[in-house]
Design a protein around this motif. Structure first.
Motif, mmCIF file in Angstrom:
data_model
loop_
_atom_site.group_PDB
_atom_site.id
_atom_site.type_symbol
_atom_site.label_atom_id
_atom_site.label_comp_id
_atom_site.label_asym_id
_atom_site.label_seq_id
_atom_site.Cartn_x
_atom_site.Cartn_y
_atom_site.Cartn_z
ATOM 1 N N GLU A 19 -75.827 -79.630 19.621
ATOM 2 C CA GLU A 19 -76.599 -80.227 20.707
ATOM 3 C C GLU A 19 -75.756 -81.241 21.474
ATOM 4 O O GLU A 19 -75.753 -81.267 22.707
ATOM 5 N N ALA A 20 -75.019 -82.081 20.713
ATOM 6 C CA ALA A 20 -74.148 -83.071 21.348
ATOM 7 C C ALA A 20 -73.085 -82.373 22.205
ATOM 8 O O ALA A 20 -72.736 -82.837 23.297
ATOM 9 N N MET A 21 -72.597 -81.230 21.720
ATOM 10 C CA MET A 21 -71.568 -80.504 22.475
ATOM 11 C C MET A 21 -72.131 -79.915 23.778
ATOM 12 O O MET A 21 -71.543 -80.068 24.843
ATOM 13 N N TRP A 22 -73.314 -79.278 23.650
ATOM 14 C CA TRP A 22 -73.945 -78.674 24.843
ATOM 15 C C TRP A 22 -74.163 -79.696 25.944
ATOM 16 O O TRP A 22 -74.023 -79.398 27.116
ATOM 17 N N SER A 23 -74.548 -80.900 25.525
ATOM 18 C CA SER A 23 -74.974 -81.863 26.548
ATOM 19 C C SER A 23 -73.859 -82.833 26.944
ATOM 20 O O SER A 23 -74.116 -83.832 27.614
ATOM 21 N N ALA A 24 -72.611 -82.516 26.577
ATOM 22 C CA ALA A 24 -71.504 -83.420 26.902
ATOM 23 C C ALA A 24 -71.249 -83.484 28.411
ATOM 24 O O ALA A 24 -71.345 -82.472 29.108
ATOM 25 N N ARG A 25 -70.910 -84.688 28.867
ATOM 26 C CA ARG A 25 -70.431 -84.823 30.251
ATOM 27 C C ARG A 25 -68.930 -84.545 30.217
ATOM 28 O O ARG A 25 -68.221 -85.080 29.373
ATOM 29 N N VAL A 26 -68.452 -83.708 31.121
ATOM 30 C CA VAL A 26 -67.041 -83.324 31.061
ATOM 31 C C VAL A 26 -66.336 -83.469 32.406
ATOM 32 O O VAL A 26 -66.983 -83.604 33.456
ATOM 33 N N GLY A 27 -65.016 -83.438 32.356
ATOM 34 C CA GLY A 27 -64.171 -83.437 33.556
ATOM 35 C C GLY A 27 -62.828 -82.842 33.142
ATOM 36 O O GLY A 27 -62.691 -82.367 32.022
ATOM 37 N N ASP A 28 -61.843 -82.919 34.020
ATOM 38 C CA ASP A 28 -60.532 -82.350 33.671
ATOM 39 C C ASP A 28 -59.697 -83.407 32.962
ATOM 40 O O ASP A 28 -59.255 -84.384 33.564
ATOM 41 N N ASP A 29 -59.460 -83.190 31.662
ATOM 42 C CA ASP A 29 -58.784 -84.215 30.863
ATOM 43 C C ASP A 29 -57.301 -84.357 31.200
ATOM 44 O O ASP A 29 -56.710 -85.408 30.962
ATOM 45 N N VAL A 30 -56.672 -83.311 31.754
ATOM 46 C CA VAL A 30 -55.263 -83.461 32.149
ATOM 47 C C VAL A 30 -55.162 -84.456 33.318
ATOM 48 O O VAL A 30 -54.181 -85.177 33.458
ATOM 49 N N PHE A 31 -56.229 -84.518 34.122
ATOM 50 C CA PHE A 31 -56.316 -85.536 35.168
ATOM 51 C C PHE A 31 -56.817 -86.877 34.611
ATOM 52 O O PHE A 31 -56.992 -87.827 35.357
ATOM 53 N N GLY A 32 -57.117 -86.916 33.314
ATOM 54 C CA GLY A 32 -57.648 -88.138 32.697
ATOM 55 C C GLY A 32 -59.095 -88.385 33.059
ATOM 56 O O GLY A 32 -59.598 -89.499 32.946
ATOM 57 N N GLU A 33 -59.789 -87.317 33.501
ATOM 58 C CA GLU A 33 -61.127 -87.498 34.068
ATOM 59 C C GLU A 33 -62.259 -86.951 33.206
ATOM 60 O O GLU A 33 -63.359 -86.733 33.707
ATOM 61 N N ASP A 34 -61.982 -86.705 31.913
ATOM 62 C CA ASP A 34 -63.095 -86.265 31.061
ATOM 63 C C ASP A 34 -63.671 -87.481 30.340
ATOM 64 O O ASP A 34 -63.027 -88.050 29.463
ATOM 65 N N PRO A 35 -64.890 -87.886 30.729
ATOM 66 C CA PRO A 35 -65.443 -89.135 30.174
ATOM 67 C C PRO A 35 -65.666 -89.060 28.664
ATOM 68 O O PRO A 35 -65.546 -90.081 27.968
ATOM 69 N N THR A 36 -65.974 -87.873 28.151
ATOM 70 C CA THR A 36 -66.267 -87.744 26.720
ATOM 71 C C THR A 36 -64.979 -87.818 25.902
ATOM 72 O O THR A 36 -64.932 -88.433 24.838
ATOM 73 N N VAL A 37 -63.914 -87.185 26.407
ATOM 74 C CA VAL A 37 -62.611 -87.284 25.727
ATOM 75 C C VAL A 37 -62.159 -88.749 25.728
ATOM 76 O O VAL A 37 -61.742 -89.285 24.696
ATOM 77 N N ASN A 38 -62.273 -89.402 26.886
ATOM 78 C CA ASN A 38 -61.869 -90.804 26.964
ATOM 79 C C ASN A 38 -62.669 -91.667 25.981
ATOM 80 O O ASN A 38 -62.117 -92.541 25.316
ATOM 81 N N ALA A 39 -63.965 -91.379 25.884
ATOM 82 C CA ALA A 39 -64.821 -92.169 24.980
ATOM 83 C C ALA A 39 -64.412 -91.951 23.526
ATOM 84 O O ALA A 39 -64.355 -92.901 22.736
ATOM 85 N N LEU A 40 -64.103 -90.714 23.154
ATOM 86 C CA LEU A 40 -63.678 -90.424 21.775
ATOM 87 C C LEU A 40 -62.364 -91.144 21.465
ATOM 88 O O LEU A 40 -62.221 -91.783 20.413
ATOM 89 N N GLU A 41 -61.408 -91.053 22.368
ATOM 90 C CA GLU A 41 -60.096 -91.683 22.141
ATOM 91 C C GLU A 41 -60.250 -93.193 21.979
ATOM 92 O O GLU A 41 -59.667 -93.806 21.083
#
Ligand SMILES: *Cc1c(COP(=O)(O)O)cnc(C)c1O
Length: 339
Positions: A19-41
């Protein structure tokens, strides 16, 4: 029903995680623009009091990136002869970093400070320059053994005094921390970089995070790109990581309790010579007069999966998808096996 104990990497995401995965907010992480990746890091770095993190597809990649940061041509890494970075990463220390390796022994996969000190090369034209010490906690080939923080301190001091970097392969670091109750921040202070797997006991489908200083992680991001590890809308995967950090750390204790019970069941069996001390979620059993291949076949006939782990040993790993009912079944099925 098959009882799957080959590894803690074989778990499937829980419904809460999905459920958490389905509802993730995403962006392009190579551009540094994925909010969920940034939050995890940021979340994982903060837990260890470190400045920054980098989300990668695997623990092999986070280790190999760290080794690349801390070595160069004609340098050498000190690690245990049974370490994952040496045995199980495809010879990456050589092929990714062009570095040499000095292998040390040590009980249950743990390095001794005095051996590390002896292994540092002199400043001499003949010798590669020692630049890195890499430790592993918990230690897979040591049977899930643990370093206590006070055992790290003398190693940390040796590295400081000799200008060496210190990396931790913490694929299962949370398994160690829930056992000792130590503060992750005290661990963060000891190491230049730490690699942590989300896809092991924490139960994620994919992912590892490298944490370290702002400066190191900036360089690491560039190495990750060159290794082909720059992912795009990776927030769907990072969301699983955040969920696991919130929900799956404390429960690792249950895996450890079941592993201990499983170890006791094995200990009483006529085909088992001895069981390594069970400290976390890994159980290594030494066999008597039966080959690992034959023992695994006998186990497989009764629906138990394990792996060969050395010439006369097999390994079982407990995990999120292994419950008390399966543990009881395991005991019953084990009793059905004989010569
Ligand atoms: C699993 C593991 C890794 C990383 O493995 P990947 O499969 O590449 O994620 C690194 N170190 C240890 C000790 C491990 O058990």
């Amino acid at each position: 029903m098959i009882i799957e104990l080959r590894s803690d990497t074989l778990t499937k995401p829980t419904s809460g995680m999905l459920e958490a995965m389905w509802s993730a907010r995403v962006g392009d992480d190579v551009f540094g623009e994925d909010p969920t990746v940034n939050a995890l890091e940021e979340k994982l770095a903060a837990m260890f009091g470190m400045e920054a993190g980098l989300f990668c597809p695997s623990g092999t990649m986070t280790n190999q990136i760290a080794i690349r940061l801390h070595t160069g041509l004609q340098t050498e890494v000190i690690c245990h002869e049974h370490s994952h970075i040496y045995l199980y990463e495809g010879g990456g220390i050589m092929s990714n970093s062009n570095a040499s390796v000095k292998l040390l022994g040590g009980e249950f996969g743990r390095l001794r400070p005095e051996d590390i000190l002896d292994a540092i090369n002199p400043d001499d034209v003949h010798a590669p320059e020692t630049t890195l010490v890499s430790l592993e906690n918990t230690m897979n080939k040591g049977g899930g053994s643990i370093y206590a923080l006070r055992e790290i301190e003398p190693i940390y001091n040796i590295c400081k005094q000799n200008g060496l970097k210190l990396h931790l392969d913490g694929a299962r670091l949370f398994n160690a921390l829930v056992e000792t109750g130590e503060d992750p921040k005290d661990w963060g202070r000891m190491f230049d970089t730490i690699s942590i797997c989300l896809s092991k006991g924490l139960g994620c489908p994919v992912g590892s995070v490298l944490i370290g200083s702002q400066r190191d992680i900036k360089k690491a991001r560039k190495v990750r790109k060159a290794f082909g590890g720059g992912m795009r809308q990776a927030g769907f995967l990072a969301a699983a990581g955040i969920y696991a950090l919130d929900h799956h750390i404390d429960r690792l204790k249950e895996d450890h309790r079941r592993a201990k019970q499983l170890g006791e069941m094995l200990e009483g069996h006529e085909m088992i010579k001895e069981v390594f001390p069970v400290v976390t979620n890994i159980v290594i059993a030494k066999l008597k007069e039966i080959s690992p291949a034959l023992m695994l076949e006998k186990l497989s006939i009764v629906g138990i999966k394990a792996v060969r782990f050395g010439k006369d040993q097999i390994r079982f790993v407990t995990h999120l998808d292994f419950d008390d009912e399966q543990l009881e079944q395991f005991g019953r099925r084990l009793n059905d096996i004989n010569y």
